[in-house]
Design a protein around this motif. Structure first.
Motif, PDB file in Angstrom:
ATOM      1  N   TRP A 166      66.517  18.526  56.181  1.00 30.69           N
ATOM      2  CA  TRP A 166      65.710  19.533  56.868  1.00 30.69           C
ATOM      3  C   TRP A 166      64.260  19.433  56.437  1.00 30.69           C
ATOM      4  N   LEU A 167      63.356  19.762  57.358  1.00 37.90           N
ATOM      5  CA  LEU A 167      61.914  19.733  57.122  1.00 37.90           C
ATOM      6  C   LEU A 167      61.326  21.103  57.452  1.00 37.90           C
ATOM      7  N   PRO A 168      60.225  21.494  56.808  1.00 37.57           N
ATOM      8  CA  PRO A 168      59.605  22.780  57.119  1.00 37.57           C
ATOM      9  C   PRO A 168      59.305  22.965  58.610  1.00 37.57           C
ATOM     10  N   LYS A 169      59.014  21.877  59.314  1.00 31.48           N
ATOM     11  CA  LYS A 169      58.707  21.979  60.752  1.00 31.48           C
ATOM     12  C   LYS A 169      59.900  22.449  61.581  1.00 31.48           C
ATOM     13  N   ASP A 170      61.109  22.448  61.008  1.00 34.50           N
ATOM     14  CA  ASP A 170      62.317  22.876  61.719  1.00 34.50           C
ATOM     15  C   ASP A 170      62.506  24.388  61.713  1.00 34.50           C
TER      16      ASP A 170
ATOM     17  N   ARG B 138      61.673  28.919  56.694  1.00 33.36           N
ATOM     18  CA  ARG B 138      61.072  27.901  55.812  1.00 33.36           C
ATOM     19  C   ARG B 138      61.577  28.060  54.375  1.00 33.36           C
TER      20      ARG B 138
ATOM     21  N   ALA C  85      61.037  26.998  63.128  1.00 34.50           N
ATOM     22  CA  ALA C  85      61.054  27.705  64.415  1.00 34.50           C
ATOM     23  C   ALA C  85      62.386  27.499  65.131  1.00 34.50           C
ATOM     24  N   ARG C  86      62.931  26.315  65.041  1.00 29.27           N
ATOM     25  CA  ARG C  86      64.213  26.028  65.690  1.00 29.27           C
ATOM     26  C   ARG C  86      65.347  26.809  65.027  1.00 29.27           C
TER      27      ARG C  86
ATOM     28  N   GLU D  12      59.939  32.782  60.941  1.00 27.76           N
ATOM     29  CA  GLU D  12      59.763  31.386  60.539  1.00 27.76           C
ATOM     30  C   GLU D  12      59.528  31.283  59.037  1.00 27.76           C
TER      31      GLU D  12
ATOM     32  N   ASP E  78      63.729  14.282  67.946  1.00 25.84           N
ATOM     33  CA  ASP E  78      63.771  14.874  66.612  1.00 25.84           C
ATOM     34  C   ASP E  78      63.902  16.396  66.681  1.00 25.84           C
ATOM     35  N   THR E  79      64.641  16.885  67.667  1.00 25.29           N
ATOM     36  CA  THR E  79      64.894  18.316  67.828  1.00 25.29           C
ATOM     37  C   THR E  79      66.212  18.668  67.149  1.00 25.29           C
TER      38      THR E  79
END
Length: 191
Positions: A33-37, A65, A39-40, A61, A91-92
């Motif tokens: 997992w990445l911080p950019k995930d 995070r 919102a998903r 969010e 990459d979703t």
């Protein structure tokens, strides 16, 4: 006090390497997992089915995070391993698979998972769960992976069976959900 048996897995066997990305075929990738995930994660946790079968909800969010940070720390501390199930092209995040409650001494872990509402029924859950189980029981060196779900969660039972987890029994009134205590199916795969 010395142990009478040697551990099946040595401390550091996970944390001394980078958490691997795993291919589940047909463009499906399991990656850390990445911080950019974040919102998903919040989006998926708005789903009533996710809220029914999970014990927590994601309200922001920032909170998601923080979860992701904890998921990343699990690998470093050898207490858990969490993967985002993603479409390799976009990459979703389509889902999540986690090994939790790691017991390195006896090579055991519990696997859990969810999929986003938009991809349920497409076979992503079973493929992702089977991929992590095969990695865990093979390359990683685990001996036993357990999977538990409410006896009333028929979709989760189908995922378990399709991913090769044999039903071993029922744990009565074993997990508290929002609507009360649930009997839980216990499935497992062994090396």
């Amino acid at each position: 006090m010395p142990y009478l048996v040697d551990p099946l897995m040595s401390p550091g066997c996970l944390s001394q390497q980078t958490q691997p990305a795993l291919s589940a075929g047909s463009g499906l990738v399991l990656r850390p997992w990445l911080p950019k995930d974040a919102a998903r994660v919040v989006e998926v946790f708005r789903d009533p089915a996710i809220q029914r079968w999970n014990l927590r909800r994601a309200d922001s969010e920032e909170e998601a995070r923080e979860w992701i940070k904890q998921w990343q720390q699990g690998w470093e501390e050898e207490t858990a391993a969490h993967w985002a199930v993603v479409d390799g092209t976009r990459d979703t995040a389509l889902g999540r698979v986690s090994l939790q409650h790691l017991i390195l001494m006896s090579g055991q872990a519990k696997i859990s998972y969810w999929t986003a509402p938009s991809v349920r029924g497409a076979g992503i859950g079973p493929r992702a769960v089977a991929t992590v189980a095969e990695w865990a029981l093979g390359e990683a060196g685990f001996h036993r992976i357990e999977l538990g779900h409410s006896t009333t969660n028929e979709a989760s039972c189908r995922v378990a069976v399709k991913a090769g987890f044999a039903l071993e029994g029922v744990r009565r009134k074993a997990l508290l959900h929002a609507d009360g205590l649930h009997d839980m199916h216990l499935h497992a795969r062994i090396r």
